[in-house]
Design a protein around this motif. Structure first.
Motif, PDB file in Angstrom:
ATOM      1  N   UNK A   4      -4.497  -2.680   1.962  1.00  0.00           N
ATOM      2  CA  UNK A   4      -3.063  -2.610   1.691  1.00  0.00           C
ATOM      3  C   UNK A   4      -2.355  -3.914   2.034  1.00  0.00           C
ATOM      4  N   UNK A   5      -3.019  -4.749   2.880  1.00  0.00           N
ATOM      5  CA  UNK A   5      -2.400  -6.008   3.295  1.00  0.00           C
ATOM      6  C   UNK A   5      -2.666  -7.144   2.306  1.00  0.00           C
ATOM      7  N   UNK A   6      -3.458  -6.883   1.280  1.00  0.00           N
ATOM      8  CA  UNK A   6      -3.746  -7.937   0.309  1.00  0.00           C
ATOM      9  C   UNK A   6      -2.480  -8.358  -0.414  1.00  0.00           C
ATOM     10  N   UNK A  47       3.404  -7.224 -13.367  1.00  0.00           N
ATOM     11  CA  UNK A  47       3.066  -8.642 -13.257  1.00  0.00           C
ATOM     12  C   UNK A  47       4.105  -9.446 -12.473  1.00  0.00           C
ATOM     13  N   UNK A  48       5.406  -9.260 -12.674  1.00  0.00           N
ATOM     14  CA  UNK A  48       6.362 -10.055 -11.878  1.00  0.00           C
ATOM     15  C   UNK A  48       6.193  -9.885 -10.371  1.00  0.00           C
ATOM     16  N   UNK A  49       5.649  -8.748  -9.943  1.00  0.00           N
ATOM     17  CA  UNK A  49       5.460  -8.513  -8.510  1.00  0.00           C
ATOM     18  C   UNK A  49       4.117  -9.033  -8.012  1.00  0.00           C
ATOM     19  N   UNK A  50       3.229  -9.378  -8.953  1.00  0.00           N
ATOM     20  CA  UNK A  50       1.927  -9.908  -8.558  1.00  0.00           C
ATOM     21  C   UNK A  50       2.031 -11.424  -8.422  1.00  0.00           C
ATOM     22  N   UNK A  51       2.838 -11.865  -7.471  1.00  0.00           N
ATOM     23  CA  UNK A  51       3.128 -13.288  -7.284  1.00  0.00           C
ATOM     24  C   UNK A  51       2.540 -13.853  -6.006  1.00  0.00           C
ATOM     25  N   UNK A  52       1.784 -13.039  -5.259  1.00  0.00           N
ATOM     26  CA  UNK A  52       1.170 -13.506  -4.028  1.00  0.00           C
ATOM     27  C   UNK A  52       2.098 -13.524  -2.836  1.00  0.00           C
ATOM     28  N   UNK A  53       3.338 -13.129  -3.053  1.00  0.00           N
ATOM     29  CA  UNK A  53       4.310 -13.180  -1.961  1.00  0.00           C
ATOM     30  C   UNK A  53       4.500 -11.836  -1.273  1.00  0.00           C
ATOM     31  N   UNK A  54       4.052 -10.755  -1.910  1.00  0.00           N
ATOM     32  CA  UNK A  54       4.206  -9.422  -1.317  1.00  0.00           C
ATOM     33  C   UNK A  54       2.845  -8.739  -1.266  1.00  0.00           C
ATOM     34  N   UNK A  55       2.697  -7.801  -0.340  1.00  0.00           N
ATOM     35  CA  UNK A  55       1.434  -7.098  -0.179  1.00  0.00           C
ATOM     36  C   UNK A  55       1.341  -5.939  -1.157  1.00  0.00           C
ATOM     37  N   UNK A  56       0.128  -5.414  -1.302  1.00  0.00           N
ATOM     38  CA  UNK A  56      -0.075  -4.250  -2.158  1.00  0.00           C
ATOM     39  C   UNK A  56       0.713  -3.063  -1.628  1.00  0.00           C
ATOM     40  N   UNK A  57       0.787  -2.945  -0.315  1.00  0.00           N
ATOM     41  CA  UNK A  57       1.557  -1.843   0.291  1.00  0.00           C
ATOM     42  C   UNK A  57       3.024  -1.940  -0.083  1.00  0.00           C
ATOM     43  N   UNK A  58       3.561  -3.174  -0.096  1.00  0.00           N
ATOM     44  CA  UNK A  58       4.977  -3.349  -0.453  1.00  0.00           C
ATOM     45  C   UNK A  58       5.200  -3.078  -1.937  1.00  0.00           C
ATOM     46  N   UNK A  59       4.224  -3.432  -2.769  1.00  0.00           N
ATOM     47  CA  UNK A  59       4.369  -3.199  -4.208  1.00  0.00           C
ATOM     48  C   UNK A  59       4.413  -1.709  -4.515  1.00  0.00           C
ATOM     49  N   UNK A  65       1.705   9.590  -4.640  1.00  0.00           N
ATOM     50  CA  UNK A  65       0.289   9.287  -4.468  1.00  0.00           C
ATOM     51  C   UNK A  65      -0.413   9.005  -5.798  1.00  0.00           C
ATOM     52  N   UNK A  66      -0.041   9.744  -6.838  1.00  0.00           N
ATOM     53  CA  UNK A  66      -0.688   9.551  -8.129  1.00  0.00           C
ATOM     54  C   UNK A  66      -0.389   8.170  -8.703  1.00  0.00           C
ATOM     55  N   UNK A  67       0.892   7.744  -8.604  1.00  0.00           N
ATOM     56  CA  UNK A  67       1.250   6.420  -9.127  1.00  0.00           C
ATOM     57  C   UNK A  67       0.677   5.299  -8.257  1.00  0.00           C
ATOM     58  N   UNK A  68       0.631   5.524  -6.943  1.00  0.00           N
ATOM     59  CA  UNK A  68      -0.008   4.539  -6.060  1.00  0.00           C
ATOM     60  C   UNK A  68      -1.467   4.324  -6.466  1.00  0.00           C
ATOM     61  N   UNK A  69      -2.133   5.425  -6.726  1.00  0.00           N
ATOM     62  CA  UNK A  69      -3.534   5.345  -7.112  1.00  0.00           C
ATOM     63  C   UNK A  69      -3.687   4.617  -8.445  1.00  0.00           C
ATOM     64  N   UNK A  70      -2.758   4.868  -9.370  1.00  0.00           N
ATOM     65  CA  UNK A  70      -2.817   4.211 -10.672  1.00  0.00           C
ATOM     66  C   UNK A  70      -2.643   2.706 -10.528  1.00  0.00           C
ATOM     67  N   UNK A  71      -1.678   2.266  -9.723  1.00  0.00           N
ATOM     68  CA  UNK A  71      -1.442   0.839  -9.509  1.00  0.00           C
ATOM     69  C   UNK A  71      -2.632   0.206  -8.806  1.00  0.00           C
ATOM     70  N   UNK A  72      -3.149   0.878  -7.786  1.00  0.00           N
ATOM     71  CA  UNK A  72      -4.285   0.342  -7.034  1.00  0.00           C
ATOM     72  C   UNK A  72      -5.512   0.191  -7.933  1.00  0.00           C
TER      73      UNK A  72
END
Length: 729
Positions: A4-6, A47-59, A65-72
């Motif tokens: 989650x910290x990635x 994609x705009x949130x996949x900028x390396x500045x925020x963690x997966x947990x923050x995204x 839970x279902x949408x979290x799993x889909x994003x992950x």
């Protein structure tokens, strides 16, 4: 499972588009189709949130839970296929923002291949480069280096005329504040020690020469290998630029290897321009324009850039690149290290124990997979730098598939093979081509002189069947293994490495190669000692299914053939196949049915060549009454728009005649023996036949091209002696 910290960062080189059933992604390294109608919309939002500045947990914060799993799951897919990376794993300090802005395209390119792209780029900028050239070529190299951001540029003007490099002051106007340009005084190129000292401080040498000054190119290549410096150079010959290969301590080949491969494939009228010597000023290539010089400079510097930043594969380390100056079109040519290279290949003569250990290692190797064999063979075919220049299948392909492999500067210039099965035909053609090449590639550094061989067991040339009267034509010797005692003995190198086709073969295993070479000797010895020929009753003769099929094709083609059993005293199954009085094939095998099948195949090849569209006889290969043969799942018996196989492509060496006085008039069926099943058992059986007639066999691997020997290790020469080797000889 993703942490989650990635901090995921979507790579800038990746594009994505919506397709009917999902989303298609493509980057510098990979492409991927993800199925799911909602994925494109999700990716657009994500994609705009996949900028390396925020963690997966923050995204994924606030999602169920279902949408979290889909994003992950989507992030995991993108990470697995290298479309994004985890910035949290980057331990490098923060990059200089000014650097990121100034060289953004370069850094984005590196970023698609490597982590810490900015730091990789900064390391490249700090490399010490020496640029060597003249006139516009050197000017273009300097400008390209400046644009790449190289901080310290040293240049050497190697002009041999009065054309001058543009003033340093003008070039310095293009530099950033931190970039420096320094002109180095040109040393004498005849003084090797001074050149060695000159290149010692540098990480890499870039060299462009606008005409064939090949002694300089060869010297730089050798010294850079010696001092483990990176080298990239381009040579202009006539209207072609030959760029690369990029030479480093990590590559197994070098510029001289590539050039020797190129020399071997040149037509006679061009060879003088490619010899390892400097061409006179009277022989000048087409002058480079600034645009063409810039193109070449960019090509060389891009190879350096990719190597130092590890941005993808370094193709120039594997290829010689040809650029047509008239059109600007470039071609990559992959080559193998050359065994005669004096810069990077340093073989030694093995001891007897080392030689036997090498043989044992080859004997233990698993047979080559046919698919792998053909893949390897394909990499060795190249018009300019290949071991072979082309593979030709533009012949009448029925009933026998026919392939010709064109060799480089070897005799014969090409080899042709046929088979009912197209795959088997190309495999046989490749093996035959390898044999012709390996038999003539000899590295004298791996041979032993007459003065040095006195302390070893040896067999003289006059003891070998078909040998010369002298022990060795040039007094050089090589190892072979006595197949009866399994010990190493010295034999004349001229008997092992020559264009003589006797006792030479390749196989998918060591035992197969040795067995085929022994069969070749048995065939030759049987023909030489023919005393009688029993005519075979082909209607009653047991045949393999393939042999029966070949016989039926010959009958349909109205070819009147006669087969004779000529196995003689050696008692190895051998047949003479005649069309009228002419012998069209002699065939030998451990098994009577296989021997006959091979003979029928060669008879059909003879007929197919004779009646091809290229021959004078325009009669069709077959009459119209060939109905029904298609039920055997063979190839169709017609083929359109194919060049014919002329009789010139049928084996050129005339076959020994079978005198009418030897030909029996009564039909018979040869007595059949139980043929050995494995290649090893066949080898032992054939050796016993030779030993029973006081003939000795010696085997030598044709491995003087070490790179080829690693890929295709089963190429051998078998020599036969009529005298048993005594201890101490």
């Amino acid at each position: 499972m993703l942490a989650q910290s990635m901090r995921p960062k979507f790579k800038a080189d990746v594009d994505y588009i919506a397709v009917s059933n999902g989303v298609y992604l493509r980057g510098n390294k990979n492409s991927l189709l993800l199925k799911g109608k909602s994925l494109y919309a999700l990716l657009v939002h994500l994609v705009p949130h996949l900028n390396g500045e925020v963690t997966l947990a923050e995204i994924t914060e606030g999602l169920d839970e279902e949408r979290k799993k889909m994003v992950a799951n989507l992030v995991a897919k993108l990470l697995a296929h290298d479309f994004l990376k985890d910035i949290s794993q980057d331990q490098q300090p923060a990059p200089d923002m000014a650097l990121l802005a100034a060289y953004a395209p370069d850094i984005v390119f590196i970023d698609s291949f490597q982590a810490s792209a900015a730091h990789q780029f900064e390391a490249f900028r700090n490399k010490q480069l020496l640029l060597i050239g003249s006139s516009l070529s050197l000017d273009a190299l300097v400008r390209t280096s400046i644009r790449c951001g190289v901080k310290h540029i040293d240049l050497l003007d190697a002009s041999e005329d009065e054309s001058a490099l543009q003033s340093l002051q003008k070039l310095r106007e293009f530099c950033a504040d931190e970039q420096t340009i320094r002109l180095i005084e040109a040393p004498s190129w005849e003084n090797e020690n001074k050149i060695r000292a000159l290149i010692q401080p540098y990480d890499a040498i870039v060299h462009i020469v606008e005409r064939p000054i090949l002694t300089r190119a060869r010297l730089l290549n050798r010294l850079c290998i010696e001092q483990q410096k990176l080298l990239n150079q381009a040579i202009v010959v006539d209207k072609t630029v030959w760029a690369g290969p990029l030479v480093s301590s990590k590559t197994g080949a070098c510029w001289e290897c590539a050039w020797r491969r190129l020399q071997a494939n040149l037509p006679a009228e061009q060879r003088a321009h490619y010899e390892f010597q400097d061409q006179s000023l009277s022989h000048t290539s087409q002058p480079l324009t600034l645009a063409k010089a810039t193109m070449i400079g960019n090509l060389l510097m891009f190879g350096m850039f990719r190597y130092f930043t590890q941005a993808g594969s370094t193709e120039m380390a594997e290829n010689l690149i040809a650029v047509d100056l008239a059109t600007g079109v470039s071609e990559d040519h992959t080559f193998l290290p050359h065994p005669h290279c004096r810069s990077c290949q340093r073989p030694t003569f093995p001891t007897a124990a080392q030689f036997l250990e090498q043989i044992q290692q080859v004997q233990r190797q698993e047979p080559i997979d046919p698919a792998v064999f053909l893949e390897n063979f394909a990499t060795h075919v190249d018009e300019h730098v290949g071991i072979f220049t082309a593979v030709d299948d533009h012949f009448v392909q029925v009933p026998l598939a026919t392939y010709k492999v064109h060799l480089s500067r070897h005799e014969p210039a090409s080899v042709v093979t046929v088979d009912l099965d197209a795959r088997d035909a190309i495999i046989q053609a490749a093996q035959k081509a390898y044999v012709c090449y390996a038999a003539t590639v000899v590295d004298r550094r791996r041979l032993l002189s007459t003065e040095m061989m006195q302390q070893h067991p040896f067999i003289a040339g006059e003891q070998l069947l078909g040998g010369e009267t002298s022990s060795s034509e040039d007094g050089m010797w090589t190892w072979a293994m006595d197949m009866q005692t399994q010990r190493a003995v010295l034999v004349p190198a001229t008997h092992v490495f020559s264009s003589d086709e006797r006792g030479i073969a390749a196989g998918m295993s060591w035992d197969e190669a040795v067995c085929r070479a022994l069969l070749d000797w048995c065939n030759l010895l049987t023909i030489e000692q023919m005393r009688e020929a029993q005519q075979v009753d082909l209607l009653k003769m047991p045949m393999t299914s393939e042999g029966h099929y070949l016989y039926q094709l010959l009958k349909i083609a109205d070819v009147q053939i006669t087969a004779y059993d000529v196995k003689g005293a050696l008692q190895v199954p051998t047949f003479a196949i005649c069309a009228g009085e002419q012998v069209v094939a002699y065939s030998t095998d451990c098994d009577e049915k296989q021997a006959l099948c091979r003979g029928l195949e060669r008879a059909l090849w003879w007929h197919q060549a004779k009646h091809s569209p290229n021959s004078d006889n325009r009669k069709g290969l077959f009459h119209d009454n060939c109905q029904g043969l298609h039920s055997d799942n063979r190839k169709g018996l017609s083929h359109d728009n194919h060049k014919g196989l002329s009789l010139l492509d049928y084996p050129a060496a005339p076959l020994p005649a079978l005198p009418l006085t030897l030909r029996g008039k009564y039909l018979s069926v040869p007595s059949f023996s139980v043929a050995p099943e494995t290649w090893l058992d066949r080898q032992k059986w054939l050796l016993q036949k030779l030993w029973s007639h006081r003939m000795h066999a010696f085997v030598a691997p044709l491995d003087h091209d070490p790179t080829l020997a690693r890929m295709e290790p089963f190429i051998v020469r078998v020599l036969v002696s009529g005298k048993v080797l005594q201890e101490g000889e």
